[in-house]
Write an enzyme that holds these catalytic residues in place. Structure first.
Site, PDB file in Angstrom:
ATOM      1  N   ASN A  96      -2.080   3.079  -0.094  1.00 46.21           N
ATOM      2  CA  ASN A  96      -1.885   3.383  -1.512  1.00 46.21           C
ATOM      3  C   ASN A  96      -3.180   3.212  -2.279  1.00 46.21           C
ATOM      4  OD1 ASN A  96      -1.697   1.204  -3.878  1.00 46.21           O
ATOM      5  ND2 ASN A  96      -1.263   0.144  -1.943  1.00 46.21           N
ATOM      6  N   PHE A 146      -3.104   0.259 -10.295  1.00 43.06           N
ATOM      7  CA  PHE A 146      -2.469  -0.520 -11.376  1.00 43.06           C
ATOM      8  C   PHE A 146      -1.865   0.385 -12.453  1.00 43.06           C
ATOM      9  CE2 PHE A 146      -5.505  -4.464 -10.850  1.00 43.06           C
ATOM     10  CZ  PHE A 146      -4.890  -4.770  -9.651  1.00 43.06           C
ATOM     11  N   SER A 172      -7.093  -6.137  -5.328  1.00 44.26           N
ATOM     12  CA  SER A 172      -6.733  -4.732  -5.127  1.00 44.26           C
ATOM     13  C   SER A 172      -8.005  -3.944  -4.839  1.00 44.26           C
ATOM     14  CB  SER A 172      -6.063  -4.159  -6.370  1.00 44.26           C
ATOM     15  OG  SER A 172      -6.038  -2.746  -6.260  1.00 44.26           O
ATOM     16  N   THR A 182      -9.118  -0.792  -7.928  1.00 40.82           N
ATOM     17  CA  THR A 182      -9.742  -0.916  -9.246  1.00 40.82           C
ATOM     18  C   THR A 182     -11.201  -1.218  -8.976  1.00 40.82           C
ATOM     19  OG1 THR A 182      -7.717  -1.667 -10.321  1.00 40.82           O
ATOM     20  CG2 THR A 182      -9.783  -2.260 -11.398  1.00 40.82           C
ATOM     21  N   LYS A 201      -4.558 -14.259  -5.522  1.00 40.66           N
ATOM     22  CA  LYS A 201      -4.243 -13.335  -4.424  1.00 40.66           C
ATOM     23  C   LYS A 201      -5.527 -12.719  -3.897  1.00 40.66           C
ATOM     24  CE  LYS A 201      -1.172  -9.652  -3.002  1.00 40.66           C
ATOM     25  NZ  LYS A 201       0.023  -8.904  -3.338  1.00 40.66           N
ATOM     26  N   ASN A 210      -3.705  -9.218   0.271  1.00 38.75           N
ATOM     27  CA  ASN A 210      -3.496  -7.881  -0.257  1.00 38.75           C
ATOM     28  C   ASN A 210      -3.696  -6.863   0.886  1.00 38.75           C
ATOM     29  OD1 ASN A 210      -3.358  -5.711  -2.211  1.00 38.75           O
ATOM     30  ND2 ASN A 210      -3.978  -7.237  -3.738  1.00 38.75           N
TER      31      ASN A 210
HETATM   32  C1  FMN Z   1       2.340   0.927  -2.910  1.00 43.42           C
HETATM   33  C2  FMN Z   1       1.810  -0.476  -3.010  1.00 43.42           C
HETATM   34  C3  FMN Z   1       1.433  -0.994  -4.248  1.00 43.42           C
HETATM   35  C4  FMN Z   1       0.940  -2.302  -4.346  1.00 43.42           C
HETATM   36  N1  FMN Z   1       0.610  -2.795  -5.578  1.00 43.42           N
HETATM   37  C5  FMN Z   1       0.205  -4.082  -5.698  1.00 43.42           C
HETATM   38  C6  FMN Z   1      -0.053  -4.641  -6.968  1.00 43.42           C
HETATM   39  O1  FMN Z   1       0.091  -3.995  -8.010  1.00 43.42           O
HETATM   40  N2  FMN Z   1      -0.474  -5.935  -7.022  1.00 43.42           N
HETATM   41  C7  FMN Z   1      -0.630  -6.711  -5.898  1.00 43.42           C
HETATM   42  O2  FMN Z   1      -0.991  -7.886  -6.008  1.00 43.42           O
HETATM   43  N3  FMN Z   1      -0.364  -6.201  -4.679  1.00 43.42           N
HETATM   44  C8  FMN Z   1       0.051  -4.915  -4.553  1.00 43.42           C
HETATM   45  N4  FMN Z   1       0.325  -4.418  -3.313  1.00 43.42           N
HETATM   46  C9  FMN Z   1       0.072  -5.252  -2.120  1.00 43.42           C
HETATM   47  C10 FMN Z   1       1.321  -5.957  -1.612  1.00 43.42           C
HETATM   48  O3  FMN Z   1       1.830  -6.863  -2.558  1.00 43.42           O
HETATM   49  C11 FMN Z   1       0.998  -6.724  -0.309  1.00 43.42           C
HETATM   50  O4  FMN Z   1       0.059  -7.735  -0.593  1.00 43.42           O
HETATM   51  C12 FMN Z   1       0.420  -5.826   0.786  1.00 43.42           C
HETATM   52  O5  FMN Z   1       1.047  -4.560   0.773  1.00 43.42           O
HETATM   53  C13 FMN Z   1       0.576  -6.432   2.177  1.00 43.42           C
HETATM   54  O6  FMN Z   1       1.932  -6.695   2.461  1.00 43.42           O
HETATM   55  P1  FMN Z   1       2.895  -5.678   3.278  1.00 43.42           P
HETATM   56  O7  FMN Z   1       2.158  -5.311   4.533  1.00 43.42           O
HETATM   57  O8  FMN Z   1       4.158  -6.447   3.490  1.00 43.42           O
HETATM   58  O9  FMN Z   1       3.079  -4.500   2.389  1.00 43.42           O
HETATM   59  C14 FMN Z   1       0.806  -3.110  -3.184  1.00 43.42           C
HETATM   60  C15 FMN Z   1       1.194  -2.579  -1.944  1.00 43.42           C
HETATM   61  C16 FMN Z   1       1.698  -1.297  -1.836  1.00 43.42           C
HETATM   62  C17 FMN Z   1       2.113  -0.762  -0.487  1.00 43.42           C
END
Ligand code: FMN
Length: 346
Positions: free
Chosen positions: A115, A119, A183, A186, A225, A254
């Site tokens: 992705n 934000f 992230s 950004t 984070k 992240n």
């Molecule tokens: C589509 C998408 C949007 C995300 N947006 C954010 C976000 O706005 N803020 C954040 O801290 N992490 C964001 N993340 C990261 C997730 O919170 C997580 O840290 C990361 O995806 C790893 O975990 P997972 O493998 O279980 O998805 C996003 C992840 C995905 C897939």
């Protein structure tokens, strides 16, 4: 009908849509089901398994990770899935559209997602209004994490102003606040993880947190984070800063910029952060490095690539006290919450 069976029917329909359309279809649908009381009838929630971390009692150790509900508009519907905590955001001071679409891609062969949302959100005032109107917040039904960031057009040298603005706004409504500096979508955000930038940021945030605690007569823990794309020295620097500034917890991790696990796959070369199975080991390594530096001084919340109960267990073995899920929910459905909670009950 079991929730696993229902999701096995829903998934092909959702996967026939592009990833972001499926997202915008699923959450309102879940909200309608939840309002009718149907989610609780369909989803078998995990048994309570309380854990006290950062002075907060989590009903079970399996939380929702940030980013699924960026505006805090679906808190009650998501809470009905049985999470021990719900983290919403990332929110920025002002509303912003995020990056142009398409900006979210499934990589089914790797059980991954890329992705570059950037934000997209409606700004912190709308976010706070959503939180305030949720039953979850009003009835203090569980642990609610509010995740804050900076606007894309705020110069990185002034990033701290955005974090301070959001911290002040969300503080009264949060069980804990997450400072997201990891992230990849950004520009320059991850620079804030560097030693001197981080010191400046954390010292000002800590000062504000203590002032807000005094003002609201309630201490709200603050977590940081971080990214998975760091070597041992970088992780050590972060751990030292967390200790020095008495930060309450760390969320690792992240999404990753690495593409090793998805090379040559469809969408494998898209820009953005990669999540799901491909980030699992990278995140676990960061958790292990953090644990070695931090010991029991502050808790680690493990997130990244949990696709089954055994993945959640591996996070705890690496040193985490709690876990969070995002991508695994897309691939395995809401029963993953229970699978993880069952695997962690001990
Ligand atoms: C589509 C998408 C949007 C995300 N947006 C954010 C976000 O706005 N803020 C954040 O801290 N992490 C964001 N993340 C990261 C997730 O919170 C997580 O840290 C990361 O995806 C790893 O975990 P997972 O493998 O279980 O998805 C996003 C992840 C995905 C897939």
């Amino acid at each position: 009908m079991s929730d696993k069976f229902l999701y096995s029917l829903a998934r092909p329909i959702l996967f026939s849509m592009d990833a972001e359309s499926a997202h915008h279809f699923t959450l309102p649908a879940l909200k309608r089901l939840s309002a009718l009381g149907l989610t609780r009838a369909m989803v078998r929630r995990p048994k309570d398994d309380p854990r006290t971390v950062m002075g907060l009692t989590f009903r079970n150790p399996v939380g929702l990770a940030a980013g699924l509900d960026k505006d805090g508009a679906f808190i009650d519907a998501l809470a009905d899935l049985g999470f021990g905590s719900i983290e919403v955001g990332t929110v920025t001071p002002r509303a912003q559209p995020g990056n142009p679409k398409p900006r979210m891609f499934r990589l089914p062969a790797a059980h991954g997602i890329i992705n570059r949302m950037g934000f997209n959100n409606g700004g912190v005032d709308a976010f706070v209004a959503n939180v305030q109107s949720s039953r979850f917040y009003q009835n203090r039904e569980g642990v609610l994490g509010l995740n804050i960031g900076k606007n894309a057009d705020t110069p990185i040298e002034r990033a701290v102003d955005d974090y301070l603005h959001c911290l002040g706004k969300v503080y009264p409504y949060a069980s804990y606040v997450t400072v997201n500096i990891s992230s990849p979508n950004t520009k320059n955000l991850r620079q804030l993880q560097g030693a001197s930038e981080l010191d400046g940021l954390l010292s000002q945030l800590k000062e504000a947190q203590l002032r807000l605690a005094d003002q609201h007569k309630r201490y709200v823990p603050m977590t940081l984070k971080i990214a998975p794309d760091m070597d041992g020295d970088q992780v050590k620097n972060i751990a030292d800063a967390l200790l020095r500034h008495k930060i309450d917890g760390v969320i690792a991790t992240n999404t990753t910029l690495s593409r090793t696990a998805v090379e040559g796959m469809q969408h494998g070369a898209e820009a953005g952060g990669l999540s799901g199975a491909p980030v699992f080991e990278l995140s676990n390594n960061v958790i292990r490095l953090l644990k070695a530096e931090l010991g029991d001084a502050l808790p680690i919340i493990g997130v990244g690539g949990i696709m089954q109960g055994k993945g959640a267990k591996a996070k705890l073995e690496a040193g985490a006290q709690l876990v969070q899920l995002y991508s695994g929910l897309i691939y395995a459905g809401p029963a993953l919450v229970r699978d993880c909670a069952d695997a962690l009950r001990g």
